[in-house]
Scaffold this motif. Structure first.
Motif, PDB file in Angstrom:
ATOM      1  N   VAL A  66      63.621  87.099  51.855  1.00 56.48           N
ATOM      2  CA  VAL A  66      63.794  87.367  53.221  1.00 56.48           C
ATOM      3  C   VAL A  66      63.817  86.137  54.093  1.00 56.48           C
ATOM      4  O   VAL A  66      64.416  85.853  54.976  1.00 56.48           O
ATOM      5  N   MET A  69      66.355  83.302  54.289  1.00 60.32           N
ATOM      6  CA  MET A  69      67.876  83.812  54.400  1.00 60.32           C
ATOM      7  C   MET A  69      68.317  83.005  55.618  1.00 60.32           C
ATOM      8  O   MET A  69      67.606  83.413  56.860  1.00 60.32           O
ATOM      9  N   ILE A  74      72.515  86.268  58.086  1.00 56.69           N
ATOM     10  CA  ILE A  74      72.070  87.753  58.898  1.00 56.69           C
ATOM     11  C   ILE A  74      73.289  87.725  59.887  1.00 56.69           C
ATOM     12  O   ILE A  74      73.637  89.164  60.101  1.00 56.69           O
ATOM     13  N   SER A  90      71.261  97.624  53.272  1.00 58.72           N
ATOM     14  CA  SER A  90      70.545  96.474  52.737  1.00 58.72           C
ATOM     15  C   SER A  90      69.168  97.238  52.787  1.00 58.72           C
ATOM     16  O   SER A  90      68.702  98.256  52.917  1.00 58.72           O
ATOM     17  N   ASP A  93      63.189  95.376  54.623  1.00 61.26           N
ATOM     18  CA  ASP A  93      62.678  94.064  55.372  1.00 61.26           C
ATOM     19  C   ASP A  93      64.065  93.412  56.047  1.00 61.26           C
ATOM     20  O   ASP A  93      63.651  92.821  57.038  1.00 61.26           O
ATOM     21  N   MET A  94      64.857  93.380  55.386  1.00 61.89           N
ATOM     22  CA  MET A  94      66.210  92.635  55.861  1.00 61.89           C
ATOM     23  C   MET A  94      66.701  93.128  57.408  1.00 61.89           C
ATOM     24  O   MET A  94      67.253  92.257  57.767  1.00 61.89           O
ATOM     25  N   VAL A  97      64.929  91.435  60.455  1.00 60.88           N
ATOM     26  CA  VAL A  97      64.746  89.856  60.334  1.00 60.88           C
ATOM     27  C   VAL A  97      65.701  89.479  61.452  1.00 60.88           C
ATOM     28  O   VAL A  97      66.827  89.821  61.512  1.00 60.88           O
ATOM     29  N   SER A 104      69.131  91.521  65.150  1.00 59.63           N
ATOM     30  CA  SER A 104      68.930  91.838  63.919  1.00 59.63           C
ATOM     31  C   SER A 104      69.745  93.302  63.588  1.00 59.63           C
ATOM     32  O   SER A 104      70.265  93.625  64.328  1.00 59.63           O
ATOM     33  N   ILE A 141      70.181  90.543  48.705  1.00 59.22           N
ATOM     34  CA  ILE A 141      69.306  89.230  48.756  1.00 59.22           C
ATOM     35  C   ILE A 141      68.439  89.319  47.649  1.00 59.22           C
ATOM     36  O   ILE A 141      68.378  90.307  46.989  1.00 59.22           O
ATOM     37  N   PRO A 353      61.201  85.002  60.444  1.00 57.11           N
ATOM     38  CA  PRO A 353      61.414  85.699  59.447  1.00 57.11           C
ATOM     39  C   PRO A 353      60.045  85.923  58.375  1.00 57.11           C
ATOM     40  O   PRO A 353      59.687  87.162  58.125  1.00 57.11           O
ATOM     41  N   SER A 357      58.774  89.751  57.126  1.00 54.73           N
ATOM     42  CA  SER A 357      58.899  89.915  55.697  1.00 54.73           C
ATOM     43  C   SER A 357      57.745  90.529  55.139  1.00 54.73           C
ATOM     44  O   SER A 357      56.620  89.946  55.404  1.00 54.73           O
TER      45      SER A 357
END
Ligand code: SF4
Length: 378
Positions: A66, A69, A74, A90, A93-94, A97, A104, A141, A353, A357
């Motif tokens: 995460v 990335m 994103i 997804s 966590d993603m 971010v 986000s 990811i 991030p 994460s």
């Protein structure tokens, strides 16, 4: 609870700490990088960082998919999510971010985009089957550990002739990132980051085995110990690195024999090779372009490649000026060196991030920095 409690045993933990104190030569310093963010969190959660001798320092590496990335990718997912045809799926966590400009996927969801949190890629596949009139895109990811399930989902989609499922593939490879860190000017020339050895992530190694790390010990003369995520695992791994460093030897050692073999999971590797091929380069957040460090979907499965299906162009990333994640991911700085740590940047108001994460170094410092050991009592 066999295989958990014995690796959190307080007596073993304390005995290993004593051994480390006895064997770590006070006349020298030891700097070991834990590549994986899971290790970083475990090191803090179990109070290991606070209990190691002062001259044994753990340097936090970039091993959180995460955190690395790039914001441009994103942004790409956010743009796709705003397409009314698309359901964007997804991992949790993603979603939080920040991309460029603190957008986000979660914000996109708040603005009406159809963004769904899934626990596995198979959940996304099921959503595609339930919504044949929509385009379901899985924002994939992760390192080698999460890549085989994505490959399996793509193959399953092909077998089931699913026409509305695609993958935005951002799977990354661990060995090129370690090589990149070792070759970076900070490590190689400037000497700002001393690294005397690596703790290798056991979950990645269950797939790739120990063999890929042989290159590092030969080329860079740095020991690598593949280790698990429990407190006893971690202390054993650190002790093994100390012993190698004391003796001036460089070997790949496997602390996690209960799950990792020399060659890894060959079946999973074949599945990955069938579905993916190397990208010639990939821009990692904080680390920049790293050649042959990421995967894309092979042409045989092109119909499931979201980049082709939606004619996506190579994204451009713009990171927040104040964010120090890049330096933190290379081990050059610690989270508290970032001026906005715990002020403008918190888990509720993340700027970078590493704070979002569950494996990010800033999140580990924020949540666990000052706490006491949480080792299971006998
Ligand atoms: S505290 Fe926030 S802004 Fe600073 S480095 Fe960590 S994630 Fe980036």
């Amino acid at each position: 609870m066999k295989y958990v409690s014995e690796f959190r045993d307080k007596d073993r933990f304390n005995k290993l700490l004593q051994q480390i104190e006895q064997e770590a030569d006070p006349s020298r310093d030891y700097h070991f990088m834990e590549f994986c963010g899971g290790h970083t969190h475990a090191i803090f959660r179990y109070g290991i960082a606070q209990r190691l001798p002062k001259h044994v320092e753990m340097v936090h590496g970039p091993g959180c998919p995460v955190c690395v990335m790039p914001s441009g990718r994103i942004d790409q997912a956010i743009a796709l999510a705003h397409d009314p045809r698309v359901i964007l799926c997804s991992y949790g966590d993603m979603l939080r971010v920040p991309g460029s400009g603190r957008n986000s996927l979660l914000k996109a969801k708040g603005e009406g985009a159809d963004v769904r949190m899934v626990y596995s890629v198979m959940d996304a596949l099921a959503i595609a089957e339930q919504n044949p009139e929509r385009e379901v895109v899985f924002f994939a990811i992760g390192f080698e550990t999460t890549t085989p399930p994505t490959a399996l989902a793509i193959k399953t989609a092909q077998q089931r002739e699913l026409k509305n499922f695609s993958v935005l593939c951002n799977h990354l490879l661990t060995p090129p990132a370690i090589r990149h860190i070792l070759e970076s000017p900070e490590v190689r020339e400037l000497g700002t980051v001393s690294i005397d050895g690596f703790l290798g992530p056991s979950h990645v190694s269950t797939i790739i085995g120990c063999q890929p790390y042989q290159y590092f010990v030969e080329e860079y003369q740095k020991p690598v110990v593949v280790t698990g995520f429990e407190p006893v695992d971690l202390l054993q791994g650190i002790l093994m690195l100390i012993r190698q460093h004391n003796q001036g030897i460089f070997e790949v050692e496997n602390q996690y024999r209960r799950g990792v073999t020399e060659l890894g999971n060959v079946k999973a590797q074949m599945l990955m090779a069938e579905c993916f091929e190397m990208r010639t380069r990939f821009n990692w957040r904080g680390l920049g372009d790293i050649p042959y460090s990421a995967l894309r979907i092979r042409s045989e499965f092109a119909e499931f490649d979201a980049e082709l299906r939606f004619s996506l162009e190579e994204p451009v990333s713009r990171e927040h000026k104040a964010c120090q994640c890049g330096a933190i991911l290379r081990g050059v700085k610690k989270p508290k060196d970032c001026k906005i740590f715990g002020k403008a940047c918190t888990p509720e108001t993340p700027v970078g991030p590493c704070m979002v994460s569950s494996e990010g170094a800033c999140s580990a410092y924020y949540h666990f920095g000052p706490i006491e050991v949480q080792v299971v009592e006998k």
